[in-house]
Design a protein around this motif. Structure first.
Motif, PDB file in Angstrom:
ATOM      1  N   ALA B  46     -11.794 -36.689  11.694  1.00 14.56           N
ATOM      2  CA  ALA B  46     -12.990 -35.923  12.061  1.00 14.56           C
ATOM      3  C   ALA B  46     -13.808 -36.607  13.146  1.00 14.56           C
ATOM      4  N   TYR B  47     -13.274 -37.688  13.724  1.00  9.29           N
ATOM      5  CA  TYR B  47     -14.016 -38.351  14.804  1.00  9.29           C
ATOM      6  C   TYR B  47     -14.184 -37.393  15.987  1.00  9.29           C
ATOM      7  N   PRO B  48     -15.301 -37.491  16.700  1.00 10.89           N
ATOM      8  CA  PRO B  48     -15.585 -36.554  17.782  1.00 10.89           C
ATOM      9  C   PRO B  48     -14.471 -36.386  18.825  1.00 10.89           C
ATOM     10  N   PRO B  49     -13.750 -37.480  19.233  1.00  9.20           N
ATOM     11  CA  PRO B  49     -12.757 -37.261  20.301  1.00  9.20           C
ATOM     12  C   PRO B  49     -11.607 -36.331  19.928  1.00  9.20           C
ATOM     13  N   MET B  50     -11.563 -35.876  18.674  1.00  6.98           N
ATOM     14  CA  MET B  50     -10.566 -34.877  18.285  1.00  6.98           C
ATOM     15  C   MET B  50     -11.023 -33.471  18.670  1.00  6.98           C
TER      16      MET B  50
END
Lengths: 156, 537
Positions: B46-50
């Motif tokens: 769920a990290y933003p760069p995904m």
């Protein structure tokens, strides 16, 4: 209470679209921020925060008023030059609102994948695919090695 | 108040890089360790760069500034009187989640500042003392780099080849070479080949928004899985309010709020602080009692004092060519220690590092920030201004050594609290005159460098406020209880079963990113603890 997703009336939305097209104007191939729909992002960004909503509703009203004072016309009917004059006047009178307006506009506009693609980037998030990088040339390190140690010796 | 029945042998507060390394080391010896962490386990998927909106989230819930994020696991920081905003992340893995993973060691001279330069303080440990722990930590984290760096004594083999320089790095390497200045590829705690069950970096870029691939050696994917496999225990959502003290003057455990907000008491035979140089003094200052009216372990009056945060200036060159700055790890390409060691002819004592950094994506290019010093103008000039900088800038960060000054400090704010009513920290920090001279010298040198690299325009930001990544010095290490908070083994002079293992214990600041040294110190303290185990409470 659930965060609200909408904050503006249809009239405010129309005005916002006109304004955003002057914040980031169209440039040949690329649509302006208003036409592209960045207003949707701006509205969703401020809708969750009552103080921001208030700031934007008041700020948009200031733009509408300044448009009428300028030429007894709606903002939409002004020439681009007059629109920019009106916006500069509001920027000077309401700097907090205007800075937030520009900030949200840029975030909404430059995170839109159509814009990302137009900038020559791949229209996708960085993960999971990542990018290719060449290993690079490290041969010049030989010159660093030749110059010898540069750290300070410490007696223990 | 609910009491947790089992007394822990060792209770660690904070699951970041130092707490993780310390816990793992003890768990290897079979010591019973319980760690309490106020944040949760991160969800790498769920990290933003995904996601497409990763640059939006940098402005909000994934900002490194807890005051911007304002999440329930964060505490606010009154930084109104600080020239630098402290940054941190509250989760298992701590601030390594949003860290750049640039992984240099302190220099040998950094441990002997008083002896060599007559300022600051000497550390009670040396580079040589820490070397085995640097090596062990490098192995545990996995370091990409290249041996032979002339700015350091010889190092053990790096685990992996260095991060590629890319167009941006090659451009700057050529400029350093032209000027005859030192440069070297960064030691990076980022996999360049598959290592220790974790994948190699895919050069996605925004490491500070979380590494969705696990290539960055955050503490949650390096030390913690091993520590837990050894039997260490880790409770998340557990926010420590104070350290408790027994009649014998020793730490007896902690009072904390569990994930449901219930107040609980946990007994322990030893308590270890690993909350960074803001969080550790905050909790110790909040642990006042009749026996310790000025805060726990504050007999020297130095608890919370000597805060160091590494003032940073940035010089940016604008290039005609595209430099692909958004590709590859943000903080890791190459660095220079040409101006690191003291040379008094420069007009200041100590020195600074030059770190070449990559850049963010289009949102950040428009808004300004690292590399792009002001937001792009709106209106008719917008397109040209944006196009000039986006993917055409290279930046060099000037990171100044930060000498300890007692006026730079962390204290409890009289009014501000976190979401649980625990007093929040107030930070008072002023960039010193010596640091200012270093930054100005560095700006002039970095400007020369950019010109040598062929930049057609050079911009300088004299000091950036949002750079408080390195939190150091507020419970300094030293041999003398009158002028330090902990001894050479991390033990509080005043409370012998209370330890500090985070960046608080730095006696001086150095001019490098501190995580490698923080973790080496934590392993060194753990080693001493294990050797002395059984002699304590």
């Amino acid at each position: 209470m659930k965060a609200r997703k909408t904050a503006f009336t249809d009239g405010q939305r129309e005005l916002l679209t006109q304004v955003l097209d002057r914040i980031v104007p169209s440039d040949g191939g690329l649509l302006g921020a208003g036409e592209l729909g960045a207003g949707e992002y701006v509205e969703s960004a401020v809708a969750g925060s009552p103080p921001q909503t208030r700031l934007f509703i008041d700020g948009l009203a200031q733009i509408a008023i300044a448009g009428h004072e300028s030429q007894s016309a709606g903002f939409a009917d002004l020439s681009d030059e007059r629109k920019d004059e009106v916006l500069r006047a509001v920027e000077s009178a309401e700097p907090e609102f205007f800075e937030e307006l520009v900030r949200h506009t840029y975030i909404g506009y430059y995170s839109d994948l159509r814009v990302v693609a137009a900038l020559g980037l791949e229209a996708r998030p960085p993960h999971p695919l990542g990018y290719e990088m060449e290993p690079g040339d490290l041969s010049a390190l030989e010159n660093v090695r030749k110059r010898g140690p540069i750290y300070r010796e410490v007696k223990t | 108040m609910a009491k947790d029945s089992k007394t822990a042998d060792v209770l660690v507060v904070g699951a970041g890089p130092s707490g993780a390394a310390f816990t793992w080391s003890l768990s290897e010896a079979g010591v019973d360790v319980l760690c309490l962490e106020q944040g949760d386990w991160p969800d790498a998927g769920a990290y933003p760069p995904m996601f497409d909106d990763h640059e939006v989230r940098r402005q909000g819930d994934f900002n490194p500034d807890p005051n911007v994020r304002g999440l329930s696991q964060d505490y606010p920081i009154n930084n109104a009187e600080s020239s630098i905003n402290p940054l941190m992340h509250n989760a298992v893995g701590g601030s390594s989640i949003h860290w750049g993973a640039h992984f240099p060691r302190l220099h040998p001279s950094d441990f002997k500042v008083k002896t060599l330069d007559g300022v600051g303080a000497d550390w009670p440990v040396s580079y040589v003392d820490l070397e085995p722990f640097f090596d062990l930590n490098d192995k545990m984290m996995g370091v990409a780099g290249l041996v032979g760096d002339t700015a350091y004594p010889p190092k053990s083999p790096r685990q992996m080849p260095p991060i590629p320089l890319g167009v941006l790095g090659e451009t700057m390497a050529a400029a350093f070479d032209r000027l005859g200045w030192h440069w070297w590829p960064s030691d990076s705690a980022i996999n360049t080949i598959d290592y220790d069950g974790r994948k190699a970096c895919n050069f996605a870029g925004p490491c500070e928004l979380g590494c969705a691939r696990g290539a960055k050696a955050t503490a949650d994917v390096t030390y913690w899985p091993r520590a837990l496999a050894n039997g260490a225990r880790l409770a998340t959502g557990a926010r420590v309010r104070e350290i408790t003290i027994g009649h014998d003057g020793l730490a007896s455990g902690v009072v904390y709020l569990d994930a449901d907000g219930a107040v609980r008491e946990q007994k322990a035979r030893a308590v270890v602080m690993a909350c960074n140089a803001i969080g550790t003094p905050r909790l110790l200052l909040n642990s006042r009692s009749l026996m310790f009216p000025d805060g726990l372990a504050n007999g020297s009056g130095l608890l919370g004092r000597n805060l160091m945060m590494h003032p940073v200036a940035i010089v940016t060159g604008v290039f005609d060519k595209e430099v692909d700055g958004y590709k590859g790890p943000l903080a890791c390409s190459l660095f220079s220690h040409q101006f690191y060691e003291t040379d008094l002819t420069r007009g200041f004592v100590r020195g600074y590092g030059l770190q070449v950094v990559r850049t963010f994506g289009p949102v950040s290019a428009a808004l300004g920030g690292i590399g792009v010093h002001a937001r792009a103008p709106w209106g008719a000039r917008h397109r040209a201004a944006f196009s000039e900088v986006f993917n055409h800038v290279i930046s060099v960060a000037i990171i100044a050594d930060d000498l300890p000054e007692t006026a730079n400090r962390v204290e409890l704010d009289p009014e501000l609290t976190d979401g649980d009513g625990i007093p929040a920290p107030r930070v008072v920090y002023k960039t010193s005159g010596n640091s200012r001279k270093m930054l100005d010298h560095g700006i002039a040198r970095a400007t020369e460098l950019m010109e040598a690299a062929g930049a057609r325009r050079v911009m300088a930001n004299r000091q950036i406020k949002a750079t408080g990544w390195h939190l150091l010095g507020t419970a300094r290490m030293g041999a003398d209880p009158g002028s330090s908070v902990v001894d050479a083994e991390g033990r509080c002079h005043d409370v012998p079963n209370l330890y500090v293992v985070d960046g608080s214990i730095f006696a001086t600041g150095s001019a490098v990113n501190p995580t490698s040294t923080i973790q080496a110190l934590a392993l060194h303290i753990a080693d001493a603890f294990k050797r002395g185990a059984g002699n304590r409470k």
